[in-house]
Design a protein around this motif. Structure first.
Motif, PDB file in Angstrom:
ATOM      1  N   LEU A 266       0.927  -1.341  -0.006  1.00  0.00           N
ATOM      2  CA  LEU A 266      -0.287   0.103   0.046  1.00  0.00           C
ATOM      3  C   LEU A 266       0.716   1.260   0.072  1.00  0.00           C
ATOM      4  O   LEU A 266       2.069   1.303   0.791  1.00  0.00           O
ATOM      5  N   MET A 267       0.478   2.269  -0.636  1.00  0.00           N
ATOM      6  CA  MET A 267       1.254   3.542  -0.966  1.00  0.00           C
ATOM      7  C   MET A 267       0.762   4.227   0.699  1.00  0.00           C
ATOM      8  O   MET A 267      -0.047   4.089   1.129  1.00  0.00           O
ATOM      9  N   ASP A 268       1.999   5.275   1.122  1.00  0.00           N
ATOM     10  CA  ASP A 268       1.672   5.608   2.170  1.00  0.00           C
ATOM     11  C   ASP A 268       0.649   6.559   2.391  1.00  0.00           C
ATOM     12  O   ASP A 268       0.045   7.312   1.374  1.00  0.00           O
ATOM     13  N   ILE A 269       0.097   6.519   3.303  1.00  0.00           N
ATOM     14  CA  ILE A 269      -1.226   7.338   3.742  1.00  0.00           C
ATOM     15  C   ILE A 269      -0.977   8.855   3.918  1.00  0.00           C
ATOM     16  O   ILE A 269      -1.887   9.823   3.702  1.00  0.00           O
ATOM     17  N   SER A 270       0.064   9.197   3.734  1.00  0.00           N
ATOM     18  CA  SER A 270       0.664  10.517   3.696  1.00  0.00           C
ATOM     19  C   SER A 270       0.349  11.142   2.232  1.00  0.00           C
ATOM     20  O   SER A 270       0.567  12.191   2.029  1.00  0.00           O
ATOM     21  N   ALA A 271       0.466  10.301   1.368  1.00  0.00           N
ATOM     22  CA  ALA A 271       0.572  10.514   0.016  1.00  0.00           C
ATOM     23  C   ALA A 271      -0.533  11.606  -0.577  1.00  0.00           C
ATOM     24  O   ALA A 271      -0.062  12.522  -1.237  1.00  0.00           O
ATOM     25  N   PRO A 272      -1.821  11.724   0.018  1.00  0.00           N
ATOM     26  CA  PRO A 272      -2.838  12.805  -0.715  1.00  0.00           C
ATOM     27  C   PRO A 272      -2.310  13.929  -0.304  1.00  0.00           C
ATOM     28  O   PRO A 272      -2.732  15.055  -1.096  1.00  0.00           O
ATOM     29  N   ARG A 273      -1.497  14.386   0.689  1.00  0.00           N
ATOM     30  CA  ARG A 273      -0.948  15.632   0.851  1.00  0.00           C
ATOM     31  C   ARG A 273      -0.009  16.223  -0.256  1.00  0.00           C
ATOM     32  O   ARG A 273       0.274  17.600  -0.461  1.00  0.00           O
ATOM     33  N   ILE A 295       0.069 -11.412   2.698  1.00  0.00           N
ATOM     34  CA  ILE A 295       1.139 -10.631   3.559  1.00  0.00           C
ATOM     35  C   ILE A 295       1.018  -9.170   3.082  1.00  0.00           C
ATOM     36  O   ILE A 295       1.255  -9.064   1.942  1.00  0.00           O
ATOM     37  N   ALA A 296       0.706  -8.361   4.085  1.00  0.00           N
ATOM     38  CA  ALA A 296       0.660  -6.904   3.530  1.00  0.00           C
ATOM     39  C   ALA A 296       1.764  -6.076   4.044  1.00  0.00           C
ATOM     40  O   ALA A 296       2.374  -6.272   5.058  1.00  0.00           O
ATOM     41  N   LEU A 297       2.277  -5.182   3.197  1.00  0.00           N
ATOM     42  CA  LEU A 297       3.239  -4.192   3.420  1.00  0.00           C
ATOM     43  C   LEU A 297       2.652  -2.820   3.393  1.00  0.00           C
ATOM     44  O   LEU A 297       2.111  -2.330   2.729  1.00  0.00           O
ATOM     45  N   THR A 298       2.960  -2.261   4.526  1.00  0.00           N
ATOM     46  CA  THR A 298       2.700  -0.828   4.831  1.00  0.00           C
ATOM     47  C   THR A 298       3.537   0.056   5.550  1.00  0.00           C
ATOM     48  O   THR A 298       4.255  -0.591   6.431  1.00  0.00           O
ATOM     49  N   HIS A 299       3.465   1.425   5.372  1.00  0.00           N
ATOM     50  CA  HIS A 299       4.800   1.959   6.133  1.00  0.00           C
ATOM     51  C   HIS A 299       4.056   2.298   7.478  1.00  0.00           C
ATOM     52  O   HIS A 299       4.850   2.025   8.570  1.00  0.00           O
ATOM     53  N   GLN A 300       2.918   2.966   7.604  1.00  0.00           N
ATOM     54  CA  GLN A 300       2.357   3.390   8.658  1.00  0.00           C
ATOM     55  C   GLN A 300       1.429   2.168   9.596  1.00  0.00           C
ATOM     56  O   GLN A 300       0.412   1.975   8.674  1.00  0.00           O
ATOM     57  N   PRO A 301       1.812   1.961  10.550  1.00  0.00           N
ATOM     58  CA  PRO A 301       1.136   0.675  11.071  1.00  0.00           C
ATOM     59  C   PRO A 301      -0.412   0.661  11.579  1.00  0.00           C
ATOM     60  O   PRO A 301      -0.919  -0.414  11.310  1.00  0.00           O
ATOM     61  N   THR A 319       7.331   4.125  13.252  1.00  0.00           N
ATOM     62  CA  THR A 319       7.213   4.687  14.392  1.00  0.00           C
ATOM     63  C   THR A 319       8.763   4.691  15.028  1.00  0.00           C
ATOM     64  O   THR A 319       8.812   5.320  16.413  1.00  0.00           O
ATOM     65  N   HIS A 320       9.739   4.098  14.695  1.00  0.00           N
ATOM     66  CA  HIS A 320      11.044   3.632  15.205  1.00  0.00           C
ATOM     67  C   HIS A 320      10.937   3.259  16.703  1.00  0.00           C
ATOM     68  O   HIS A 320      11.957   3.476  17.418  1.00  0.00           O
ATOM     69  N   GLY A 321       9.862   2.609  16.748  1.00  0.00           N
ATOM     70  CA  GLY A 321       9.955   2.032  18.058  1.00  0.00           C
ATOM     71  C   GLY A 321       9.556   2.782  19.327  1.00  0.00           C
ATOM     72  O   GLY A 321       9.527   2.615  20.228  1.00  0.00           O
ATOM     73  N   GLY A 322       9.182   4.202  18.858  1.00  0.00           N
ATOM     74  CA  GLY A 322       9.131   5.060  19.848  1.00  0.00           C
ATOM     75  C   GLY A 322      10.174   5.786  20.272  1.00  0.00           C
ATOM     76  O   GLY A 322      10.063   6.834  21.325  1.00  0.00           O
ATOM     77  N   SER A 333       0.047   5.781  20.891  1.00  0.00           N
ATOM     78  CA  SER A 333      -1.307   6.433  21.090  1.00  0.00           C
ATOM     79  C   SER A 333      -1.654   7.014  19.670  1.00  0.00           C
ATOM     80  O   SER A 333      -2.742   6.986  19.110  1.00  0.00           O
ATOM     81  N   ALA A 334      -0.456   7.541  18.910  1.00  0.00           N
ATOM     82  CA  ALA A 334      -0.809   8.432  17.607  1.00  0.00           C
ATOM     83  C   ALA A 334      -0.696   7.314  16.423  1.00  0.00           C
ATOM     84  O   ALA A 334      -1.077   7.487  15.258  1.00  0.00           O
ATOM     85  N   ASN A 335      -0.636   5.860  16.832  1.00  0.00           N
ATOM     86  CA  ASN A 335      -0.234   4.783  15.726  1.00  0.00           C
ATOM     87  C   ASN A 335      -1.229   3.698  16.084  1.00  0.00           C
ATOM     88  O   ASN A 335      -0.833   2.418  15.860  1.00  0.00           O
ATOM     89  N   ALA A 336      -2.526   3.829  16.496  1.00  0.00           N
ATOM     90  CA  ALA A 336      -3.625   3.083  16.857  1.00  0.00           C
ATOM     91  C   ALA A 336      -3.052   1.805  17.825  1.00  0.00           C
ATOM     92  O   ALA A 336      -3.675   0.839  17.786  1.00  0.00           O
ATOM     93  N   GLY A 337      -2.112   2.433  18.556  1.00  0.00           N
ATOM     94  CA  GLY A 337      -1.590   1.257  19.576  1.00  0.00           C
ATOM     95  C   GLY A 337      -0.357   0.703  19.347  1.00  0.00           C
ATOM     96  O   GLY A 337       0.200  -0.134  20.160  1.00  0.00           O
ATOM     97  N   PHE A 338      -0.064   0.619  17.744  1.00  0.00           N
ATOM     98  CA  PHE A 338       0.978   0.064  17.248  1.00  0.00           C
ATOM     99  C   PHE A 338       2.142   0.640  17.329  1.00  0.00           C
ATOM    100  O   PHE A 338       2.291   1.890  16.829  1.00  0.00           O
ATOM    101  N   VAL A 339       3.323   0.207  18.043  1.00  0.00           N
ATOM    102  CA  VAL A 339       4.637   1.128  17.980  1.00  0.00           C
ATOM    103  C   VAL A 339       5.789   0.042  18.018  1.00  0.00           C
ATOM    104  O   VAL A 339       6.786   0.768  17.096  1.00  0.00           O
ATOM    105  N   SER A 340       5.944  -1.025  18.282  1.00  0.00           N
ATOM    106  CA  SER A 340       6.966  -1.966  18.283  1.00  0.00           C
ATOM    107  C   SER A 340       6.850  -3.365  18.666  1.00  0.00           C
ATOM    108  O   SER A 340       6.099  -3.428  19.533  1.00  0.00           O
TER     109      SER A 340
END
Length: 389
Positions: A266-273, A295-301, A319-322, A333-340
């Motif tokens: 998936l293209m990154d979700i920031s792309a529309p900007r 198996i899915a690949l995405t940048h933002q979790p 996230t760089h693991g926070g 909290s900014a990434n739906a609970g996914f961080v590392s």
């Protein structure tokens, strides 16, 4: 963005007014020098104005970057400790109903030296850790409907390489050599390859074309690709043999034609900007083979929240693991609970990388090392074989 730009000035004022100036035992000259050094250190994000770069890519070579970042993160920790001191003193005054009382005196040079030593230690350690090579991180992931032909399939997951001026050719070569030495079946890169332009970074980025895997190297974009010239970098990496799946999928098969699994990107979700499409799950999943897992690949979790009915395993970075304890919870909290690490979300497994390198904009790591992730896919057959050995 405005808050991000103003914060360094607010931090500088807090340090000067609440940390340095109350130290009456120091001479005025000493306090002025400290105010200048720590105040200027707080304004590190503006160094690009003098180097000719940008906030994302300040054009600092490795050792000047390390020195400046050590000072910068030292000032951040001094500011945090000063705020903690002010809060503790304030609460103590309220509890005792005596506004002349305090726990940690602001004028104490002894406490100031202690605060400075703690801050310098954390700032320097975090910066140095940011430039250290990634550690190997292993995961075994059970996928219920995984074909036997894909049993023990090995995936190398790279993310957030952030190749830029402080990066060296040796950094990238080490990652490539370590990846190849593990003889992966597949290499995937989940975005944020670069910070900068092709002309300046080509001598390092072309090393990635040496990555080898039985089924190839696949990737998706990250938000930093859009800061650095998305289409130019996409064409560049594609010509070098890295296959981008931007809202697209491919069905992997072995040499005998047996289906293994779908790979969705998936293209990154920031792309529309930046006037690009952005993540389009419907479009990307249009060609998926329902007889094998995906198996899915995405940048933002946080994109994984919309993939529960599609993906068995989702790989992400961003996230760089926070970066460090405390901040990790805010990033989560900014990434739906996914961080590392590994998460189970309904029937989907989500693995979020700490990043394989570090962004030069915030090169800090405390108890959050960079990672080269090795994933082994398992099904009932391979689990049974593991139990018998």
């Amino acid at each position: 963005m405005l808050a991000f730009m103003l914060y360094p000035f607010i931090q500088a004022l807090i340090i000067i007014l609440c940390f340095v100036l109350p130290l009456k035992k120091l001479s005025i000259t000493t306090r002025l020098i400290l105010s200048f050094i720590l105040g200027l250190g707080s304004l590190r994000i503006y160094i690009y104005l003098f180097t000719g770069g940008t906030i994302m890519d300040p054009l600092l070579s490795r050792y000047p970057a390390i020195i400046i970042d050590c000072v910068y993160f030292t000032t951040i920790f001094i500011c945090l400790l000063t705020l903690v001191r002010m809060i503790v003193n304030g609460l103590f005054k309220l509890i005792r109903f005596d506004f002349k009382r305090y726990v940690i005196p602001a004028f104490s040079t002894r406490y100031a030296i202690l605060f400075f030593m703690i801050s310098a230690f954390l700032g320097c350690l975090g910066t140095i850790n940011g430039f250290i090579a990634p550690v190997d991180k292993y995961y075994s992931v059970f996928i219920e409907n995984l074909p036997n032909e894909a049993s023990n399939f090995k995936i190398i997951h790279l993310a957030d390489l952030h190749i830029s001026e402080p990066t060296t050719e040796a950094d990238i070569q080490e990652i490539v050599d370590r990846s190849n030495a593990k003889h992966p079946d597949l290499v995937v890169i989940t975005g944020d390859f670069v910070d900068g332009d092709i002309q300046r970074l080509d001598h390092m980025t072309k090393i990635l074309f040496e990555l080898k895997a039985k089924y190839g190297v696949y990737a998706v974009s990250g938000n930093h690709e859009f800061y650095s010239g998305y289409q130019e970098w996409l064409d560049y990496f594609s010509k070098g043999g890295i296959k981008f799946l931007e809202n697209d999928s491919v069905s992997l098969k072995d040499n005998e034609g047996h289906k293994l699994f779908n790979l969705l990107g998936l293209m990154d979700i920031s792309a529309p900007r930046f006037s690009f499409e952005g993540a389009n799950i419907k479009k990307g999943s249009a060609k998926l083979d329902s007889t094998v897992p995906t198996i899915a690949l995405t940048h933002q979790p946080k994109t994984a929240l919309d993939l529960d009915k599609i993906s068995s395993l989702t790989l992400a970075g961003h996230t760089h693991g926070g970066l460090m304890p405390g901040l990790r919870q805010i990033v989560a909290s900014a990434n739906a609970g996914f961080v590392s690490g590994l998460y189970e979300h309904q029937k989907q497994v989500v693995i979020v990388s700490n990043g394989t390198r570090i962004w030069a904009g915030v090169p800090l790591r405390l108890n959050t090392p960079s990672q080269l992730i090795i994933i082994t896919l398992k099904n009932q057959l391979s689990l049974a074989q593991d139990l018998t050995h």
